[in-house]
Design an enzyme around this catalytic site. Structure first.
Site, mmCIF file in Angstrom:
data_model
loop_
_atom_site.group_PDB
_atom_site.id
_atom_site.type_symbol
_atom_site.label_atom_id
_atom_site.label_comp_id
_atom_site.label_asym_id
_atom_site.label_seq_id
_atom_site.Cartn_x
_atom_site.Cartn_y
_atom_site.Cartn_z
ATOM 1 N N TYR A 137 1.032 -0.805 0.263
ATOM 2 C CA TYR A 137 -0.451 0.325 -0.016
ATOM 3 C C TYR A 137 0.628 0.501 -0.100
ATOM 4 O O TYR A 137 2.191 0.325 -0.116
ATOM 5 C CB TYR A 137 -0.859 -0.172 1.003
ATOM 6 C CG TYR A 137 -1.926 -1.311 1.351
ATOM 7 C CD1 TYR A 137 -3.573 -0.763 -0.108
ATOM 8 C CD2 TYR A 137 -1.979 -2.012 1.893
ATOM 9 C CE1 TYR A 137 -4.254 -0.956 0.142
ATOM 10 C CE2 TYR A 137 -3.141 -2.797 1.942
ATOM 11 C CZ TYR A 137 -4.421 -2.515 1.255
ATOM 12 O OH TYR A 137 -5.434 -3.566 0.949
ATOM 13 N N GLU A 138 0.642 2.552 -0.575
ATOM 14 C CA GLU A 138 1.249 3.991 -0.243
ATOM 15 C C GLU A 138 2.050 3.470 0.769
ATOM 16 O O GLU A 138 2.905 3.922 -0.010
ATOM 17 C CB GLU A 138 -0.194 4.784 0.027
ATOM 18 C CG GLU A 138 0.895 6.261 0.532
ATOM 19 C CD GLU A 138 1.080 6.694 -0.938
ATOM 20 O OE1 GLU A 138 0.244 6.400 -1.905
ATOM 21 O OE2 GLU A 138 2.584 7.319 -0.889
ATOM 22 N N GLY A 242 19.150 21.072 -1.602
ATOM 23 C CA GLY A 242 18.750 21.634 -3.064
ATOM 24 C C GLY A 242 19.724 22.009 -3.054
ATOM 25 O O GLY A 242 20.723 22.477 -2.355
HETATM 26 N N1 CAO Z 1 -13.710 -11.657 -10.165
HETATM 27 C C1 CAO Z 1 -13.769 -12.447 -9.385
HETATM 28 N N2 CAO Z 1 -12.313 -12.726 -8.494
HETATM 29 C C2 CAO Z 1 -11.423 -11.420 -8.865
HETATM 30 C C3 CAO Z 1 -12.120 -10.429 -9.698
HETATM 31 C C4 CAO Z 1 -13.056 -10.202 -10.157
HETATM 32 N N3 CAO Z 1 -13.157 -9.601 -11.545
HETATM 33 N N4 CAO Z 1 -10.769 -8.727 -9.161
HETATM 34 C C5 CAO Z 1 -10.289 -9.521 -9.252
HETATM 35 N N5 CAO Z 1 -11.140 -10.558 -8.263
HETATM 36 C C6 CAO Z 1 -9.852 -11.559 -6.628
HETATM 37 C C7 CAO Z 1 -8.602 -11.913 -7.328
HETATM 38 O O1 CAO Z 1 -8.486 -13.129 -8.257
HETATM 39 C C8 CAO Z 1 -7.589 -12.048 -6.283
HETATM 40 O O2 CAO Z 1 -8.359 -13.496 -5.553
HETATM 41 P P1 CAO Z 1 -7.104 -14.804 -5.038
HETATM 42 O O3 CAO Z 1 -6.110 -14.205 -4.219
HETATM 43 O O4 CAO Z 1 -8.409 -15.358 -4.559
HETATM 44 O O5 CAO Z 1 -6.146 -14.887 -6.622
HETATM 45 C C9 CAO Z 1 -8.394 -11.024 -5.365
HETATM 46 O O6 CAO Z 1 -9.752 -10.622 -6.122
HETATM 47 C C10 CAO Z 1 -7.695 -9.713 -5.503
HETATM 48 O O7 CAO Z 1 -6.849 -9.492 -4.748
HETATM 49 P P2 CAO Z 1 -5.629 -8.568 -4.526
HETATM 50 O O8 CAO Z 1 -4.543 -9.704 -3.963
HETATM 51 O O9 CAO Z 1 -5.477 -8.001 -5.174
HETATM 52 O O10 CAO Z 1 -6.738 -7.439 -3.026
HETATM 53 P P3 CAO Z 1 -5.782 -7.838 -1.889
HETATM 54 O O11 CAO Z 1 -7.483 -6.387 -1.019
HETATM 55 O O12 CAO Z 1 -6.009 -8.673 -0.946
HETATM 56 O O13 CAO Z 1 -4.924 -6.224 -1.510
HETATM 57 C C11 CAO Z 1 -4.103 -5.099 -2.638
HETATM 58 C C12 CAO Z 1 -5.544 -5.566 -2.291
HETATM 59 C C13 CAO Z 1 -3.788 -3.733 -2.815
HETATM 60 C C14 CAO Z 1 -2.836 -4.854 -1.277
HETATM 61 C C15 CAO Z 1 -2.978 -5.448 -3.557
HETATM 62 O O14 CAO Z 1 -3.763 -5.607 -4.222
HETATM 63 C C16 CAO Z 1 -1.881 -5.665 -3.907
HETATM 64 O O15 CAO Z 1 -0.639 -5.570 -3.758
HETATM 65 N N6 CAO Z 1 -1.382 -4.393 -5.259
HETATM 66 C C17 CAO Z 1 0.067 -3.990 -6.374
HETATM 67 C C18 CAO Z 1 0.207 -2.932 -4.911
HETATM 68 C C19 CAO Z 1 -0.946 -2.003 -5.066
HETATM 69 O O16 CAO Z 1 -1.173 -1.134 -6.557
HETATM 70 N N7 CAO Z 1 -0.883 -1.562 -3.828
HETATM 71 C C20 CAO Z 1 -1.421 -0.122 -4.613
HETATM 72 C C21 CAO Z 1 -2.891 -0.130 -3.150
HETATM 73 S S1 CAO Z 1 -3.725 1.017 -3.200
HETATM 74 O O17 CAO Z 1 -3.993 2.289 -4.626
#
Ligand code: CAO
Length: 409
Positions: A137-138, A242
């Site tokens: 996250y951020e 700077g």
């Molecule tokens: N249909 C069915 N399932 C879906 C879906 C859809 N349309 N869209 C998403 N999902 C599911 C995914 O398949 C995933 O499931 P599995 O883990 O079982 O494979 C889950 O939803 C999404 O997982 P996630 O890890 O993205 O979600 P989270 O809330 O646990 O984590 C975050 C959130 C932000 C920590 C993570 O997405 C991440 O690390 N992202 C990359 C870094 C990032 O962009 N961070 C910025 C966050 S703030 O902008």
């Protein structure tokens, strides 16, 4: 007027902030951005809600100008529909946790087979290596990209900055990558993978701190307010560290944002001495040059503050600018949202929304003379299922009703 990215289609699986900030820019540039959401919707629709049962400002401020469809990617029919969709889009964007799209059954290899022209953009917390599979996250990105260790006062803990450099900052890097890939595709006819790690984007924004890390090997950082240096760049409070010294100095009447940030360029010193009522310091050998002032920047800014503390920040802004002295009053969020010039520049804009009514959002910060951005509201969840599945993929009303009943859309 034709928009810069008119005709470009983005299948937008992004959620939360980093990814949506990128695809929102593409939408403002004229791309057709179709946000594909799980049937429960992007989690931010329901986060930080100010009004019951209405898409949050978190969501509405990051998803304007997009369309929304729902699709359950974990169902067989969902995967089938997704395969059809991918053939029709130029860009696929996502920022799920590591490996999520692969687990849905769509590796990069598979996506390329489906659509060799596809540009597939992903934002993750980290690049290859030990952190690759970690979520982020951020502020995690601020912590690991060099921002937190260099932000704050020397005797305080590391601090997060309010600017979302990890999320939206990474989103802007992703936009650059996607646009470059689109341009390259004009010549090669092929898509490519675009990946941006939040840690890398923050580090890119902290580039000057790595400059200073290496300068440390050759002596203290004299432009910093710190008196002692170890072997790592210290937090430098409000000094930029700077080439030109600056500091936030107090103004009247002394409220939490009654400060102005002032930079003292070499040419600025003489007029500043006049303004603060100390003209004798302009040619005083102890004060006249940047070099002699460097060792007593705290005293220099105190002298300026002795004057500014009796004037409000707007008065100080006007007086300093009469002499071309770079400075900026510390603006509160309230002052920003009410600022007429920001509204006139369409960077603070009002948008109507069917559920919440009119709200204020931040507009397009990049101005193109031949492709002006018009900020439109964010879509309701699944608002465009009919347009995409019905009109585009040719599904009948009854097909769609069945898909809805079985939890596919
Ligand atoms: N249909 C069915 N399932 C879906 C879906 C859809 N349309 N869209 C998403 N999902 C599911 C995914 O398949 C995933 O499931 P599995 O883990 O079982 O494979 C889950 O939803 C999404 O997982 P996630 O890890 O993205 O979600 P989270 O809330 O646990 O984590 C975050 C959130 C932000 C920590 C993570 O997405 C991440 O690390 N992202 C990359 C870094 C990032 O962009 N961070 C910025 C966050 S703030 O902008």
């Amino acid at each position: 007027m034709r928009k810069a990215l008119e005709g470009v289609r983005v299948l937008d699986m992004t959620h939360v902030q980093s990814g949506p900030s990128a695809t929102q820019i593409l939408a403002w540039l004229g791309a057709d951005v179709v946000k594909l959401e799980a049937i429960t919707g992007d989690i931010t629709r329901k986060q930080l809600r100010d009004l019951p049962d209405v898409d949050s400002l978190y969501f509405t401020m990051l998803n304007s100008n997009k369309r929304s469809i729902t699709l359950n990617m974990k169902s067989d029919k969902g995967k089938q529909l997704f395969t059809e969709l991918v053939k029709k889009f130029d860009i696929l964007a996502e920022n799920f946790g590591p490996g999520a799209v692969d687990r849905m059954g769509f590796s990069w290899e598979k996506l390329q087979e489906i659509n060799p022209k596809l540009i597939y953009a992903s934002i993750k917390g980290f690049g290859d290596g030990p952190y690759k599979f970690y979520k982020a996250y951020e502020v995690v990105a601020q912590a690991m990209g060099g921002s937190m260790s260099t932000t704050g006062f020397e005797d305080g803990p590391p601090l997060a900055t309010g600017a979302q450099i990890g999320d939206s900052g990474t989103g802007m890097h992703a936009v650059a990558g996607i646009l470059a890939a689109l341009y390259q595709r004009e010549h090669t006819g092929e898509g490519q993978r675009v990946t941006v790690a939040m840690q890398h984007a923050v580090l890119n924004l902290c580039r000057v701190k790595l400059r200073d890390q290496q300068r440390l090997a050759h002596g203290p950082l004299n432009e910093y307010p710190n008196k002692e240096f170890g072997d790592e760049v210290p937090r430098s409070a409000n000094a930029s560290g700077g080439g030109q010294p600056g500091w936030a100095i107090k103004c009247a009447p002394g409220g939490p944002n009654d400060y102005i940030y002032v930079i003292v360029q070499p040419v600025g010193w003489a007029p500043i001495t006049q303004l603060i009522g100390r003209p004798e310091l302009a040619n005083d050998p102890d004060w006249a040059t940047p070099e002699v002032r460097l060792s007593k920047l705290d005293k220099m800014f105190q002298l300026i503050e002795d004057w500014s503390a009796d004037h409000d920040k707007w008065e100080v802004l006007a007086k300093l600018n009469e002499h071309n002295i770079p400075c900026g009053p510390i603006l509160s969020t309230k002052e920003i949202i009410e600022d007429e010039s920001l509204a006139d520049n369409e960077i603070v804009v009002k948008v109507d929304h069917p559920e919440r009514g009119e709200f204020t959002t931040v507009g397009m910060p990049i101005k193109l003379s031949a492709s002006p951005a018009e900020v439109k509201r964010s879509p309701l969840l699944g608002e465009h299922n009919q347009e995409i599945y019905g009109s585009e993929l040719g599904l009948s009303e009854s097909d769609m009703a069945e898909l809805k009943a079985s939890g596919v859309i």
